[in-house]
Design a protein around this motif. Structure first.
Motif, PDB file in Angstrom:
ATOM      1  N   GLU A 173       0.815  -1.205   0.000  1.00 37.64           N
ATOM      2  CA  GLU A 173       0.000   0.000   0.000  1.00 37.64           C
ATOM      3  C   GLU A 173       0.855   1.263   0.000  1.00 37.64           C
ATOM      4  O   GLU A 173       0.362   2.358   0.252  1.00 37.64           O
ATOM      5  CB  GLU A 173      -0.932  -0.005   1.215  1.00 37.64           C
ATOM      6  N   ASN A 174       2.168   1.091  -0.270  1.00 40.74           N
ATOM      7  CA  ASN A 174       3.123   2.192  -0.346  1.00 40.74           C
ATOM      8  C   ASN A 174       3.324   2.900   0.996  1.00 40.74           C
ATOM      9  O   ASN A 174       3.725   4.061   1.048  1.00 40.74           O
ATOM     10  CB  ASN A 174       2.704   3.224  -1.401  1.00 40.74           C
ATOM     11  N   VAL A 175       3.060   2.176   2.072  1.00 36.74           N
ATOM     12  CA  VAL A 175       3.283   2.728   3.410  1.00 36.74           C
ATOM     13  C   VAL A 175       4.707   2.384   3.844  1.00 36.74           C
ATOM     14  O   VAL A 175       5.143   1.232   3.715  1.00 36.74           O
ATOM     15  CB  VAL A 175       2.272   2.162   4.427  1.00 36.74           C
ATOM     16  N   LEU A 176       5.418   3.381   4.328  1.00 35.83           N
ATOM     17  CA  LEU A 176       6.802   3.171   4.754  1.00 35.83           C
ATOM     18  C   LEU A 176       6.860   2.203   5.924  1.00 35.83           C
ATOM     19  O   LEU A 176       6.150   2.359   6.918  1.00 35.83           O
ATOM     20  CB  LEU A 176       7.426   4.515   5.157  1.00 35.83           C
ATOM     21  N   SER A 177       7.715   1.181   5.799  1.00 42.10           N
ATOM     22  CA  SER A 177       7.852   0.207   6.883  1.00 42.10           C
ATOM     23  C   SER A 177       9.283   0.091   7.388  1.00 42.10           C
ATOM     24  O   SER A 177       9.544  -0.613   8.363  1.00 42.10           O
ATOM     25  CB  SER A 177       7.361  -1.169   6.418  1.00 42.10           C
ATOM     26  N   GLY A 178      10.224   0.769   6.725  1.00 42.02           N
ATOM     27  CA  GLY A 178      11.600   0.700   7.196  1.00 42.02           C
ATOM     28  C   GLY A 178      12.595   1.126   6.133  1.00 42.02           C
ATOM     29  O   GLY A 178      12.238   1.760   5.134  1.00 42.02           O
ATOM     30  N   THR A 179      13.849   0.742   6.336  1.00 44.91           N
ATOM     31  CA  THR A 179      14.944   1.100   5.429  1.00 44.91           C
ATOM     32  C   THR A 179      15.852  -0.100   5.240  1.00 44.91           C
ATOM     33  O   THR A 179      16.041  -0.895   6.172  1.00 44.91           O
ATOM     34  CB  THR A 179      15.760   2.273   6.001  1.00 44.91           C
ATOM     35  N   VAL A 180      16.401  -0.249   4.044  1.00 44.77           N
ATOM     36  CA  VAL A 180      17.392  -1.290   3.791  1.00 44.77           C
ATOM     37  C   VAL A 180      18.718  -0.617   3.462  1.00 44.77           C
ATOM     38  O   VAL A 180      18.770   0.360   2.719  1.00 44.77           O
ATOM     39  CB  VAL A 180      16.953  -2.234   2.651  1.00 44.77           C
ATOM     40  N   LEU A 181      19.784  -1.143   4.053  1.00 47.53           N
ATOM     41  CA  LEU A 181      21.141  -0.628   3.855  1.00 47.53           C
ATOM     42  C   LEU A 181      21.977  -1.756   3.263  1.00 47.53           C
ATOM     43  O   LEU A 181      22.038  -2.848   3.830  1.00 47.53           O
ATOM     44  CB  LEU A 181      21.720  -0.173   5.192  1.00 47.53           C
ATOM     45  N   VAL A 182      22.590  -1.496   2.111  1.00 49.99           N
ATOM     46  CA  VAL A 182      23.418  -2.487   1.427  1.00 49.99           C
ATOM     47  C   VAL A 182      24.833  -1.930   1.307  1.00 49.99           C
ATOM     48  O   VAL A 182      25.010  -0.786   0.885  1.00 49.99           O
ATOM     49  CB  VAL A 182      22.856  -2.818   0.029  1.00 49.99           C
ATOM     50  N   PHE A 183      25.828  -2.720   1.678  1.00 54.33           N
ATOM     51  CA  PHE A 183      27.207  -2.223   1.636  1.00 54.33           C
ATOM     52  C   PHE A 183      28.163  -3.372   1.361  1.00 54.33           C
ATOM     53  O   PHE A 183      27.835  -4.539   1.561  1.00 54.33           O
ATOM     54  CB  PHE A 183      27.568  -1.525   2.955  1.00 54.33           C
ATOM     55  N   ARG A 184      29.352  -3.013   0.869  1.00 57.82           N
ATOM     56  CA  ARG A 184      30.363  -4.025   0.575  1.00 57.82           C
ATOM     57  C   ARG A 184      31.746  -3.539   0.986  1.00 57.82           C
ATOM     58  O   ARG A 184      32.023  -2.331   1.008  1.00 57.82           O
ATOM     59  CB  ARG A 184      30.357  -4.391  -0.904  1.00 57.82           C
ATOM     60  N   ASP A 185      32.598  -4.484   1.299  1.00 56.22           N
ATOM     61  CA  ASP A 185      33.969  -4.196   1.709  1.00 56.22           C
ATOM     62  C   ASP A 185      34.809  -3.919   0.463  1.00 56.22           C
ATOM     63  O   ASP A 185      34.924  -4.759  -0.418  1.00 56.22           O
ATOM     64  CB  ASP A 185      34.520  -5.403   2.475  1.00 56.22           C
ATOM     65  N   ILE A 186      35.390  -2.718   0.387  1.00 54.56           N
ATOM     66  CA  ILE A 186      36.234  -2.362  -0.762  1.00 54.56           C
ATOM     67  C   ILE A 186      37.661  -2.087  -0.303  1.00 54.56           C
ATOM     68  O   ILE A 186      38.421  -1.431  -1.012  1.00 54.56           O
ATOM     69  CB  ILE A 186      35.660  -1.145  -1.522  1.00 54.56           C
TER      70      ILE A 186
END
Length: 251
Positions: free
Chosen positions: A184-197
């Motif tokens: 329903e396009n309601v905000l439920s959180g955040t996703v954080l994606v990262f990698r070791d460089i």
């Protein structure tokens, strides 16, 4: 018919325990399964209460077919399993949070990179789990959590961040974040994606250092060549002068 005829999970012992609970609490609520007249086994939700009338005890059970709910639960469980397998197989760290910025999921790569196990990280603030410094200034980097949550797309973080692990080690990372919204396009959180460089940065620095050394070598060779041209003329003229002079001349 006896209740045992339609409820295959009911035993003498469980019936006795239920009666004790009913007499103590007045009602019980549980899930079970029933054998239908047509031989099917149906998952059901049962609410049972004890009533007394004219000196006798009567048991009222209200039974609700939960087959659809069970199928939906199985679909959700299968989706969760696929998500878990996917998160285990990718090489990026993934952390998801609720709308308040508290961790609700962290995959194995993120556990390795941050030093936090999922059992330790769940419920903690993302700011505690994901502590970063800016690359050049080493000033603590504040995650743009609220801005990311309000956005409608992925948000790239600075190209190079220093991730400070739980045991105070440092890793160079690249990362991006995005809001999580339901159907329903309601905000439920955040996703954080990262990698070791870290290793990538080290290799890039080695390549840059080698290129600088190579450039210095070319420059030095060019300078040496120019000096050699000058010295060739000088030495040639000295040789000619020496040939034309008297061998005993003091000059």
């Amino acid at each position: 018919m006896h209740v045992f005829d339609i409820d295959p999970h009911t035993t003498e012992e469980s019936w006795k325990n239920m009666m004790e609970t009913l007499r103590r609490k007045g009602s019980v609520h549980h899930e079970s399964s029933l054998h239908s007249k047509f031989g099917r086994e149906l998952p059901v939700e049962v609410r049972t209460s004890l009533r007394r009338y004219a000196g006798k005890e009567y048991i009222f059970s209200f039974v609700h077919d939960i087959s659809e709910r069970k199928r939906a639960d199985e679909i959700i469980a299968a989706e969760k399993e696929r998500l878990t397998v996917t998160l285990r197989s990718i090489n990026d760290g993934v952390i998801t949070t609720d709308v308040n910025g508290n961790v609700v999921l962290i995959n194995r790569v993120a556990e390795y990179l941050t030093g936090w196990r999922q059992s330790q990280a769940l419920g903690r603030s993302i700011k505690e789990i994901f502590q970063c410094l800016q690359d050049k200034s080493r000033i603590p980097y504040e995650l743009p959590f609220l801005e990311t949550a309000r956005a409608d797309h992925f948000r790239s973080l600075p190209n190079r961040l220093i991730l400070v692990t739980r045991d105070r080690r440092e890793r160079m990372i690249s990362a991006y974040a995005a809001p999580i919204r339901d159907h329903e396009n309601v905000l439920s959180g955040t996703v954080l994606v990262f990698r070791d460089i870290t290793e990538q940065i080290r290799l890039e620095e080695d390549i840059l250092r080698n290129e600088k050394l190579e450039s210095i070598g070319v420059l030095a060779g060019g300078i040496a060549h120019d000096f050699n041209n000058l010295l060739t003329g000088i030495l040639g003229n000295l040789s000619l002068a020496h040939m034309l002079m008297n061998p005993h001349d003091r000059l």
